[in-house]
Design an enzyme around this catalytic site. Structure first.
Site, PDB file in Angstrom:
ATOM      1  N   VAL A 306      17.773  -8.957  -7.641  1.00 10.86           N
ATOM      2  CA  VAL A 306      17.314  -8.524  -6.555  1.00 10.86           C
ATOM      3  C   VAL A 306      15.621  -7.895  -6.632  1.00 10.86           C
ATOM      4  CG1 VAL A 306      19.451  -8.070  -5.705  1.00 10.86           C
ATOM      5  CG2 VAL A 306      18.173  -6.004  -6.703  1.00 10.86           C
ATOM      6  N   SER A 307      14.904  -7.718  -5.849  1.00  9.88           N
ATOM      7  CA  SER A 307      13.843  -6.855  -5.818  1.00  9.88           C
ATOM      8  C   SER A 307      12.860  -7.544  -7.011  1.00  9.88           C
ATOM      9  CB  SER A 307      13.785  -5.398  -6.064  1.00  9.88           C
ATOM     10  OG  SER A 307      12.678  -4.867  -5.900  1.00  9.88           O
TER      11      SER A 307
END
Length: 703
Positions: A306-307
């Site tokens: 994620v991110s």
């Protein structure tokens, strides 16, 4: 390919350079399992029984991750095992809402198995954990790689999932996201801290941390230090005399611009995972060595996270020329694209042209205008609004007016204007009420860190008057508390404020002070250091030598959107205020279609009522997230499920679409429990009004 075959194919034109290159290919394709040349130093190996300790929860289990932080016997001398347990506890909770009302324990969590069944177990996973540095021999990179091999790994259905850390976190940064999914599915998980991670150099004491977080002097650590600031001794002595108690942090001060290599680091994590997997489970050769029984050709590899970790997965997929990666399933990627003025993103009547914005561009813009925008009527009732005092926000508005950055003459008009500027830059209206909490907890630290890293500024440069230090009760620089520093590997996120380390405004009129409590040097006003925010913004928009350095660093990290035909599922929350969809996933989807044309296999899933920080949802410090947003991590897991089914059984990829969720509602801070009805599935046949389309260089997003 043997060198002899390569030479014969090239005939007389096969030069010495080509022979050398072929030798590298030959070693890579060797039947014998060979240690990667990028591994520096020793490889540590630890076996976890799944009872006292384990891969996923560090022995805490589902309930322990919900409870109080694990104790440390001697707070100023934690053991490596205690630091690991703290790191897993804090990193899991930093990305996942561990409140039962938010779905933990019923819709996700260690006790929810790979098929979604809720068990009474604590979800501990036995297996083996390998950790090592990747480096070029100088000790200045020391990228941490880790591979976890669960006891349930099935050699007949081998799989590897990447889990590059999110944000600036250490190597356990993706433990609760891609790590949890991979371990539950019996996959080897290939982690990396991407060269950011928890590297903290206390300049006054001259101590650093090793790969396991244990602190020691720089002399003892040597090249085994996770990070030692590159400051000659005489310069360090002068800096300590004029700016005592300062701390250097790896992501900000390594002078490596590590983001340019996040793709390489993720690919190296995959190579490392293959190596240790074959050492553990590969067949023996006649000479006693291990064979390369598991290879990309017979092992499913999914790039995930994620991110920033999701951005690293995309970079790795773009860089992958060996066929290491089979597919990508990621969430809320922080990704930056090369400019393309022909690309258009359309949602209703709102049009954004170009391929998004570089990260530091939109973060320095947010850092400038978010405090003022929190006073706009559209932001009324914002969760965490108390962390941006109204008086300080009004002073920021006034400072922007004085500097010619706003035109309105009163606070109300200035706030509305500031919010309109954010909308025009790409933020969605769904983010209006989230700006306050994001400024309070995330925006300034990221702006300061990335300005330093892109410009390759060292700690002694103190760019824009910012430095890092502990603080005393008055907010003035002081030594970091001994216990906080000793435990930083387990409690920190790699980007101050963290673990007792604060951002300091060295230009505060009354002397260096914690930035959030400081004033602008030009006016003396308590405006949340508007001068510092303007200075950071000028590093993006200005024309001086420092701005040129920053723009050069940004240029090194821009990507093309070409995934070389690999299937990908990208999920992103429409309300994302940290990494706005208009500036990242939406244009990446479009740029991929432009780059790959008919070969593109990217599905973009935009989730309503979802944002960047699941950990905020049931956090009592920011009541109101719980009633307004749903956990995006659920959709990362669904994307991984879909990608795994596609790669294993040939299942179809979902079409690009908007998934319309239902918030829990209720009184802020007291929302009812999340149920499956709040988070509908990703559809294989989305309604026409939910379909995301691409045509004539235009991405069209339904309202």
């Amino acid at each position: 390919m043997p060198v002899s075959k390569c030479v014969s194919r090239a005939s007389l034109a096969c030069t010495a350079v080509l022979v050398a290159a072929c030798a590298v290919i030959g070693s890579r394709d060797s039947a014998t399992n060979l240690k990667p040349t990028f591994i520096a130093g020793t490889i540590s190996k630890t076996t976890y029984d799944g009872v006292a300790d384990d891969l996923l929860t560090a022995g805490l289990g589902k309930s322990g991750l919900q409870g109080a932080a694990p104790a440390v016997a001697d707070p100023v001398n934690p053991t490596a095992a205690e630091l690991r347990r703290l790191a897993i506890y804090n990193n899991y909770r930093a990305l996942v809402d561990v409140n039962a009302n938010g779905g933990y324990g019923t819709l996700y969590g260690p006790n929810v198995d790979a098929n979604g069944n809720v068990n009474t177990s604590e979800g501990k996973i036995a297996g083996i954990e390998y950790i090592a540095y990747a480096d070029d021999g100088t000790g200045t990179q020391n990228v941490t790689l880790m591979a976890q091999i669960p006891a349930g790994f099935d050699p007949k259905n081998p799989c590897i999932v990447t889990a590059a850390s999110s944000g600036s976190r250490g190597v356990y940064g993706a433990i609760g996201t891609a790590g949890e999914w991979g371990l539950k599915h019996g996959c080897v998980v290939a982690y990396t801290d991407k060269g950011t991670g928890i590297g903290v150099h206390d300049l006054a004491a001259d101590t650093v941390n090793a790969i396991d977080g244990v602190r020691m002097s720089t002399a003892v650590a040597g090249k085994a230090s996770n990070f030692t600031a590159n400051v000659p001794p005489a310069d360090l002595a002068r800096f300590n005399a004029t700016a005592p108690n300062r701390v250097a942090v790896k992501h900000a001060h390594s002078q490596q611009n590590p983001e340019k290599d996040w793709g390489r680091d993720t690919l190296n994590a995959i190579r490392f995972a293959f190596y240790v997997l074959n050492e553990e489970r590969g067949e023996s050769t006649t000479g006693g060595a291990r064979a390369r029984s598991f290879r990309p050709g017979n092992t499913i590899v999914i790039a995930s996270s994620v991110s920033n970790g999701a951005g690293a997965a995309l970079q790795a997929a773009e860089d992958d020329t060996e066929g290491l990666i089979r597919g990508i399933a990621i969430s809320e990627p922080s990704i930056q694209l090369k400019p393309n003025p022909d690309l258009v993103v359309r949602r209703g009547a709102t049009i954004i042209k170009g391929a998004g914005k570089p990260l530091l561009d939109y973060f320095t813009l947010a850092n400038l205008y978010q405090p003022c925008a929190t006073l706009a009527p559209a932001a009324a009732g914002s969760p965490g609004a108390n962390f941006v005092p109204a008086a300080a926000a009004a002073s920021r508005c006034a400072a922007l007016k004085t500097k010619g950055l706003l035109a309105a003459t009163d606070s109300a008009g200035q706030a509305a204007e500031a919010l309109a500027i954010l909308h025009s830059a790409g933020w969605q209206a769904e983010s209006d009420i989230l700006h306050a909490s994001h400024f309070a907890f995330a925006t300034p630290p990221i702006a300061v860190t990335y300005a330093n890293t892109y410009g390759r500024f060292g700690v002694t440069d103190a760019i824009c008057g910012f430095s890092f230090a502990g603080v005393d009760a008055a907010g003035k620089p002081a030594p970091v508390a001994a216990a906080a520093l000793a435990q930083a590997f387990g409690t920190g996120n790699g980007i101050p404020p963290m673990s007792g380390i604060q951002i300091i405004n060295d230009r505060n009129p009354g002397g260096p002070l914690r930035d959030g409590a400081s004033s602008s040097p030009s006016s003396g006003a308590a405006d949340l250091n508007a001068d510092g925010a303007i200075c950071l913004r000028n590093l993006v928009t200005g024309s001086d030598a420092n701005a040129a350095r920053v723009r050069s660093g940004i240029g090194e990290v821009l990507r093309t959107g070409n995934l070389r035909g690999k299937p990908a599922i990208i999920v992103h929350g429409r309300s994302d205020t940290l990494v706005p969809v208009n500036l990242t996933s939406r244009p990446y989807f479009g740029q991929n279609r432009i780059a790959e044309g008919a070969a593109s296999r990217v599905s973009y899933i935009e989730v309503t009522n979802a944002q960047h920080f699941d950990t905020f949802i049931d956090n009592p410090a920011v009541p109101g997230y719980d009633s307004r947003v749903i956990p995006l991590n659920i959709y990362l897991f669904r994307a991984l499920d879909a990608m795994y089914a596609h790669l294993r059984q040939g299942g179809p990829l979902p079409p690009s679409q908007v998934v319309r969720t239902t918030p829990r509602g209720g009184e802020p801070g007291k929302a009812p429990a999340l149920t499956a009805a709040n988070v509908p599935a990703i559809s294989q046949t989305p309604a026409p009004g939910d379909q995301i389309t691409f045509s004539n260089n235009t991405v069209t997003i339904p309202d």
